[in-house]
Scaffold this motif. Sequence first.
Motif, PDB file in Angstrom:
ATOM      1  N   GLU A  84       0.846  -1.193   0.000  1.00  0.00           N
ATOM      2  CA  GLU A  84       0.000   0.000   0.000  1.00  0.00           C
ATOM      3  C   GLU A  84       0.883   1.246   0.000  1.00  0.00           C
ATOM      4  OE1 GLU A  84      -3.263   0.230   2.743  1.00  0.00           O
ATOM      5  OE2 GLU A  84      -3.372  -1.948   2.882  1.00  0.00           O
ATOM      6  N   PRO A  85       0.506   2.269  -0.757  1.00  0.00           N
ATOM      7  CA  PRO A  85       1.309   3.493  -0.804  1.00  0.00           C
ATOM      8  C   PRO A  85       1.157   4.339   0.457  1.00  0.00           C
ATOM      9  CG  PRO A  85      -0.651   3.760  -2.128  1.00  0.00           C
ATOM     10  CD  PRO A  85      -0.648   2.322  -1.647  1.00  0.00           C
ATOM     11  N   VAL A  86       2.100   5.255   0.636  1.00  0.00           N
ATOM     12  CA  VAL A  86       2.006   6.267   1.678  1.00  0.00           C
ATOM     13  C   VAL A  86       1.584   7.571   1.000  1.00  0.00           C
ATOM     14  CG1 VAL A  86       3.706   5.219   3.226  1.00  0.00           C
ATOM     15  CG2 VAL A  86       4.464   6.827   1.478  1.00  0.00           C
ATOM     16  N   PRO A  87       0.959   8.483   1.729  1.00  0.00           N
ATOM     17  CA  PRO A  87       0.563   9.748   1.102  1.00  0.00           C
ATOM     18  C   PRO A  87       1.780  10.602   0.752  1.00  0.00           C
ATOM     19  CG  PRO A  87       0.087   9.785   3.452  1.00  0.00           C
ATOM     20  CD  PRO A  87       0.550   8.401   3.129  1.00  0.00           C
ATOM     21  N   VAL A  88       1.637  11.399  -0.301  1.00  0.00           N
ATOM     22  CA  VAL A  88       2.660  12.348  -0.722  1.00  0.00           C
ATOM     23  C   VAL A  88       2.034  13.738  -0.615  1.00  0.00           C
ATOM     24  CG1 VAL A  88       4.122  13.099  -2.639  1.00  0.00           C
ATOM     25  CG2 VAL A  88       3.655  10.661  -2.305  1.00  0.00           C
ATOM     26  N   PHE A  89       2.771  14.663  -0.008  1.00  0.00           N
ATOM     27  CA  PHE A  89       2.235  15.994   0.255  1.00  0.00           C
ATOM     28  C   PHE A  89       2.932  17.045  -0.606  1.00  0.00           C
ATOM     29  CE2 PHE A  89       1.926  13.433   4.108  1.00  0.00           C
ATOM     30  CZ  PHE A  89       0.567  13.491   4.350  1.00  0.00           C
ATOM     31  N   VAL A  90       2.202  18.120  -0.916  1.00  0.00           N
ATOM     32  CA  VAL A  90       2.748  19.242  -1.656  1.00  0.00           C
ATOM     33  C   VAL A  90       3.692  20.012  -0.735  1.00  0.00           C
ATOM     34  CG1 VAL A  90       2.177  21.414  -2.815  1.00  0.00           C
ATOM     35  CG2 VAL A  90       0.693  19.418  -3.104  1.00  0.00           C
ATOM     36  N   VAL A  91       4.879  20.336  -1.257  1.00  0.00           N
ATOM     37  CA  VAL A  91       5.875  21.101  -0.513  1.00  0.00           C
ATOM     38  C   VAL A  91       6.044  22.462  -1.179  1.00  0.00           C
ATOM     39  CG1 VAL A  91       8.302  21.222   0.160  1.00  0.00           C
ATOM     40  CG2 VAL A  91       7.122  19.020   0.187  1.00  0.00           C
ATOM     41  N   THR A  92       6.071  23.503  -0.354  1.00  0.00           N
ATOM     42  CA  THR A  92       6.357  24.853  -0.832  1.00  0.00           C
ATOM     43  C   THR A  92       7.561  25.365  -0.042  1.00  0.00           C
ATOM     44  OG1 THR A  92       3.995  25.220  -1.242  1.00  0.00           O
ATOM     45  CG2 THR A  92       5.415  27.170  -1.159  1.00  0.00           C
ATOM     46  N   ILE A  93       8.507  25.969  -0.739  1.00  0.00           N
ATOM     47  CA  ILE A  93       9.669  26.558  -0.077  1.00  0.00           C
ATOM     48  C   ILE A  93       9.480  28.069  -0.105  1.00  0.00           C
ATOM     49  CG2 ILE A  93      12.182  26.779  -0.054  1.00  0.00           C
ATOM     50  CD1 ILE A  93      11.178  23.892   0.365  1.00  0.00           C
ATOM     51  N   ASP A  94       9.574  28.683   1.072  1.00  0.00           N
ATOM     52  CA  ASP A  94       9.457  30.138   1.203  1.00  0.00           C
ATOM     53  C   ASP A  94      10.667  30.617   1.994  1.00  0.00           C
ATOM     54  OD1 ASP A  94       8.638  32.765   1.297  1.00  0.00           O
ATOM     55  OD2 ASP A  94       7.054  32.416   2.786  1.00  0.00           O
ATOM     56  N   GLY A  95      11.674  31.110   1.279  1.00  0.00           N
ATOM     57  CA  GLY A  95      12.927  31.479   1.943  1.00  0.00           C
ATOM     58  C   GLY A  95      13.579  30.218   2.494  1.00  0.00           C
ATOM     59  N   ASP A  96      13.728  30.157   3.823  1.00  0.00           N
ATOM     60  CA  ASP A  96      14.314  28.976   4.472  1.00  0.00           C
ATOM     61  C   ASP A  96      13.227  28.080   5.080  1.00  0.00           C
ATOM     62  OD1 ASP A  96      16.634  27.437   5.269  1.00  0.00           O
ATOM     63  OD2 ASP A  96      16.265  28.122   7.329  1.00  0.00           O
ATOM     64  N   ASP A  97      11.978  28.414   4.862  1.00  0.00           N
ATOM     65  CA  ASP A  97      10.888  27.635   5.445  1.00  0.00           C
ATOM     66  C   ASP A  97      10.376  26.572   4.475  1.00  0.00           C
ATOM     67  OD1 ASP A  97      10.912  29.110   7.809  1.00  0.00           O
ATOM     68  OD2 ASP A  97       9.431  30.537   7.050  1.00  0.00           O
ATOM     69  N   VAL A  98      10.212  25.350   4.996  1.00  0.00           N
ATOM     70  CA  VAL A  98       9.572  24.271   4.255  1.00  0.00           C
ATOM     71  C   VAL A  98       8.125  24.231   4.723  1.00  0.00           C
ATOM     72  CG1 VAL A  98       9.527  21.795   3.791  1.00  0.00           C
ATOM     73  CG2 VAL A  98      11.725  22.968   4.074  1.00  0.00           C
ATOM     74  N   LEU A  99       7.197  24.490   3.824  1.00  0.00           N
ATOM     75  CA  LEU A  99       5.784  24.559   4.162  1.00  0.00           C
ATOM     76  C   LEU A  99       5.052  23.342   3.595  1.00  0.00           C
ATOM     77  CD1 LEU A  99       5.229  28.305   3.193  1.00  0.00           C
ATOM     78  CD2 LEU A  99       5.815  27.395   5.451  1.00  0.00           C
ATOM     79  N   ILE A 100       4.191  22.747   4.429  1.00  0.00           N
ATOM     80  CA  ILE A 100       3.417  21.573   4.024  1.00  0.00           C
ATOM     81  C   ILE A 100       2.008  21.711   4.582  1.00  0.00           C
ATOM     82  CG2 ILE A 100       3.195  19.053   4.216  1.00  0.00           C
ATOM     83  CD1 ILE A 100       6.254  18.991   4.730  1.00  0.00           C
ATOM     84  N   ASP A 101       1.029  21.377   3.757  1.00  0.00           N
ATOM     85  CA  ASP A 101      -0.355  21.278   4.231  1.00  0.00           C
ATOM     86  C   ASP A 101      -0.685  19.794   4.296  1.00  0.00           C
ATOM     87  OD1 ASP A 101      -3.102  21.161   4.653  1.00  0.00           O
ATOM     88  OD2 ASP A 101      -3.530  22.855   3.322  1.00  0.00           O
ATOM     89  N   PRO A 102      -0.833  19.230   5.507  1.00  0.00           N
ATOM     90  CA  PRO A 102      -1.078  17.796   5.634  1.00  0.00           C
ATOM     91  C   PRO A 102      -2.443  17.343   5.109  1.00  0.00           C
ATOM     92  CG  PRO A 102      -1.317  18.841   7.762  1.00  0.00           C
ATOM     93  CD  PRO A 102      -0.814  19.891   6.806  1.00  0.00           C
ATOM     94  N   ASN A 103      -3.293  18.315   4.769  1.00  0.00           N
ATOM     95  CA  ASN A 103      -4.605  17.981   4.233  1.00  0.00           C
ATOM     96  C   ASN A 103      -4.644  17.995   2.712  1.00  0.00           C
ATOM     97  OD1 ASN A 103      -6.012  17.746   6.791  1.00  0.00           O
ATOM     98  ND2 ASN A 103      -5.593  19.925   6.994  1.00  0.00           N
ATOM     99  N   VAL A 104      -3.533  18.386   2.085  1.00  0.00           N
ATOM    100  CA  VAL A 104      -3.480  18.440   0.623  1.00  0.00           C
ATOM    101  C   VAL A 104      -2.459  17.424   0.142  1.00  0.00           C
ATOM    102  CG1 VAL A 104      -2.976  19.875  -1.392  1.00  0.00           C
ATOM    103  CG2 VAL A 104      -4.115  20.881   0.599  1.00  0.00           C
ATOM    104  N   LYS A 105      -2.968  16.380  -0.487  1.00  0.00           N
ATOM    105  CA  LYS A 105      -2.107  15.334  -1.036  1.00  0.00           C
ATOM    106  C   LYS A 105      -1.689  15.752  -2.450  1.00  0.00           C
ATOM    107  CE  LYS A 105      -3.188  12.405   2.419  1.00  0.00           C
ATOM    108  NZ  LYS A 105      -4.157  13.105   3.171  1.00  0.00           N
ATOM    109  N   LYS A 106      -0.483  15.391  -2.791  1.00  0.00           N
ATOM    110  CA  LYS A 106       0.037  15.689  -4.122  1.00  0.00           C
ATOM    111  C   LYS A 106      -0.686  14.814  -5.138  1.00  0.00           C
ATOM    112  CE  LYS A 106       4.533  16.278  -6.256  1.00  0.00           C
ATOM    113  NZ  LYS A 106       5.972  16.064  -6.018  1.00  0.00           N
ATOM    114  N   GLU A 107      -1.115  15.413  -6.240  1.00  0.00           N
ATOM    115  CA  GLU A 107      -1.805  14.642  -7.280  1.00  0.00           C
ATOM    116  C   GLU A 107      -0.751  14.018  -8.188  1.00  0.00           C
ATOM    117  OE1 GLU A 107      -5.333  15.608  -8.838  1.00  0.00           O
ATOM    118  OE2 GLU A 107      -6.002  16.844  -7.166  1.00  0.00           O
ATOM    119  N   ILE A 108      -0.842  12.723  -8.335  1.00  0.00           N
ATOM    120  CA  ILE A 108       0.154  11.972  -9.118  1.00  0.00           C
ATOM    121  C   ILE A 108      -0.450  11.571 -10.458  1.00  0.00           C
ATOM    122  CG2 ILE A 108       1.674   9.979  -9.125  1.00  0.00           C
ATOM    123  CD1 ILE A 108       2.227  12.114  -6.886  1.00  0.00           C
TER     124      ILE A 108
END
Length: 108
Positions: A84-108
């Motif tokens: 079974e797969p694990v979820p993949v999340f969208v990552v946004t980089i803002d300066g030195d910050d790694v931002l993730i929304d755990p409710n938004v899965k990356k569309e593959i």
Amino acid sequence: MTAQRACALSELEQDAAKRVEVDGVAISVVLDSNGDVHAIGDTCTHGDVSLSEGFVDGDTLECWAHGSAFSLITGKPLNLPAFEPVPVFVVTIDGDDVLIDPNVKKEI
């Protein structure tokens, strides 16, 4: 919900996984050898162990306990015993910050 700070980009080691928790969701964050940042669910779907304690090889993260490797791109297991797969999340980089929304899965 919007993306939240998961960690600093400068905290990530190349070809290593870092466990973070965003809004109660355990996530493995990986800086790969190409400089891309990936975020996948931190719990192995086979053995219920932390994937961030595993091994990064290219665009895969291998579970330390049973050897299943998961694609950092799709979350799909590439070998048994996990199937079974694990979820993949969208990552946004803002300066030195790694931002993730755990409710938004990356569309593959």
